[in-house]
Design a protein around this motif. Structure first.
Motif, mmCIF file in Angstrom:
data_model
loop_
_atom_site.group_PDB
_atom_site.id
_atom_site.type_symbol
_atom_site.label_atom_id
_atom_site.label_comp_id
_atom_site.label_asym_id
_atom_site.label_seq_id
_atom_site.Cartn_x
_atom_site.Cartn_y
_atom_site.Cartn_z
ATOM 1 N N UNK A 64 0.774 -1.160 0.045
ATOM 2 C CA UNK A 64 -0.089 -0.168 -0.120
ATOM 3 C C UNK A 64 0.766 1.153 -0.076
ATOM 4 N N UNK A 65 1.842 1.270 0.667
ATOM 5 C CA UNK A 65 2.708 2.498 0.943
ATOM 6 C C UNK A 65 3.636 2.841 -0.391
ATOM 7 N N UNK A 66 4.075 2.033 -0.842
ATOM 8 C CA UNK A 66 4.686 2.130 -2.166
ATOM 9 C C UNK A 66 3.926 2.287 -3.213
ATOM 10 N N UNK A 67 2.468 1.817 -3.303
ATOM 11 C CA UNK A 67 1.682 1.937 -4.475
ATOM 12 C C UNK A 67 1.172 3.470 -4.319
ATOM 13 N N UNK A 71 1.812 6.155 -7.138
ATOM 14 C CA UNK A 71 0.480 7.027 -7.523
ATOM 15 C C UNK A 71 0.710 8.584 -7.421
ATOM 16 N N UNK A 72 1.100 9.068 -6.394
ATOM 17 C CA UNK A 72 1.611 10.281 -5.657
ATOM 18 C C UNK A 72 2.500 10.709 -6.832
ATOM 19 N N UNK A 73 3.611 10.222 -7.083
ATOM 20 C CA UNK A 73 4.477 10.733 -8.235
ATOM 21 C C UNK A 73 3.864 11.029 -9.437
ATOM 22 N N UNK A 74 3.260 10.018 -10.110
ATOM 23 C CA UNK A 74 2.265 10.112 -11.318
ATOM 24 C C UNK A 74 1.394 10.977 -11.254
ATOM 25 N N UNK A 75 0.871 11.462 -10.051
ATOM 26 C CA UNK A 75 -0.360 12.647 -10.141
ATOM 27 C C UNK A 75 0.452 13.579 -9.832
ATOM 28 N N UNK A 76 1.685 14.069 -9.512
ATOM 29 C CA UNK A 76 2.553 15.136 -9.019
ATOM 30 C C UNK A 76 1.803 15.792 -7.686
ATOM 31 N N UNK A 78 2.739 16.118 -3.809
ATOM 32 C CA UNK A 78 3.607 15.942 -2.989
ATOM 33 C C UNK A 78 3.027 15.632 -1.494
ATOM 34 N N UNK A 79 1.973 16.056 -1.294
ATOM 35 C CA UNK A 79 1.281 15.606 -0.259
ATOM 36 C C UNK A 79 1.372 14.253 0.255
ATOM 37 N N UNK A 80 0.839 13.544 -1.095
ATOM 38 C CA UNK A 80 0.766 12.125 -0.783
ATOM 39 C C UNK A 80 2.029 11.332 -1.005
ATOM 40 N N UNK A 81 3.000 11.826 -1.534
ATOM 41 C CA UNK A 81 4.326 11.351 -1.728
ATOM 42 C C UNK A 81 4.876 11.379 -0.178
ATOM 43 N N UNK A 82 4.646 12.698 0.376
ATOM 44 C CA UNK A 82 5.044 12.624 1.861
ATOM 45 C C UNK A 82 4.489 11.448 2.703
ATOM 46 N N UNK A 83 3.241 11.532 2.847
ATOM 47 C CA UNK A 83 2.445 10.424 3.307
ATOM 48 C C UNK A 83 3.034 8.984 3.128
ATOM 49 N N UNK A 84 2.994 8.816 1.903
ATOM 50 C CA UNK A 84 3.564 7.460 1.481
ATOM 51 C C UNK A 84 4.790 7.064 2.131
ATOM 52 N N UNK A 85 5.776 8.304 2.089
ATOM 53 C CA UNK A 85 7.273 7.962 2.414
ATOM 54 C C UNK A 85 7.107 7.880 4.054
ATOM 55 N N UNK A 86 6.317 8.521 4.781
ATOM 56 C CA UNK A 86 6.385 8.302 6.115
ATOM 57 C C UNK A 86 5.718 7.128 6.444
ATOM 58 N N UNK A 87 4.594 6.624 5.887
ATOM 59 C CA UNK A 87 4.133 5.160 5.889
ATOM 60 C C UNK A 87 4.954 4.027 5.722
ATOM 61 N N UNK A 88 5.965 4.193 4.644
ATOM 62 C CA UNK A 88 6.843 3.426 4.365
ATOM 63 C C UNK A 88 8.031 3.253 5.289
#
Length: 115
Positions: A64-67, A71-76, A78-88
Motif C-alpha cells: 500500500x505505501x509504495x503504491x 501514484x502520488x509521483x504520477x499525479x504530482x 507532494x502531499x501524498x508522496x510525503x504520506x507514503x514515505x512516512x508510511x513506508x
C-alpha cells in the motif's frame, strides 16, 4: 540468519526513505507527528483478532505505501508522496525493531517470531 536479514532490510528501507524524504525537503515535524500513525490500525483488534490482524497487516505491508508513493509521483502530489514515505518509513522501522505481520491466532504471533 533470516530474522537478522529482515531486521537489516527494515533498517535499509528506513534509511532509504529518510534520505528520499530529505531530498523532497518535507517537514520533519510532520514526519515525527505521523511516523506512528499506521499503528492506529491496532484498534481493529477491539473487534476481534481475525479482523485486527487483517487490518493491521493491510497497514503494515509495503504494498500500500509504495503504491501510494508511485501514484502520488504520477499525479504530482507532494502531499501524498510525503504520506507514503512516512508510511513506508514506519514499516521499515517496525521491521528493524522486530515487529512483523500478524497471524490471526494472537496479536503477539508475527511472521518475524515464527522464522
Amino acid at each position: 540468519m533470516v530474522k537478522k536479514s529482515l531486521h537489516i532490510e527494515g533498517l535499509m528501507v528506513l534509511l532509504a526513505v529518510i534520505y528520499i524524504y530529505s531530498l523532497y525537503e518535507f517537514s520533519w515535524w510532520i514526519f515525527l507527528l505521523l511516523i506512528l500513525s499506521p499503528d492506529v490500525s491496532m484498534l481493529a483488534y477491539l473487534i476481534n483478532e481475525r479482523i485486527g490482524a487483517k487490518v493491521y497487516n493491510a497497514f503494515h505491508t509495503y504494498i500500500g505505501s509504495i503504491l501510494m508513493i508511485l501514484l502520488a509521483i504520477f499525479l504530482k502530489s507532494d502531499a501524498w508522496v510525503m504520506i507514503g514515505l512516512i508510511w513506508t518509513a514506519h514499516i521499515g522501522m517496525d521491521r528493524l525493531f522486530g515487529y512483523g505481520l500478524k497471524y490471526t491466532s494472537s496479536f503477539k504471533a508475527t511472521h518475524m517470531q515464527r522464522l
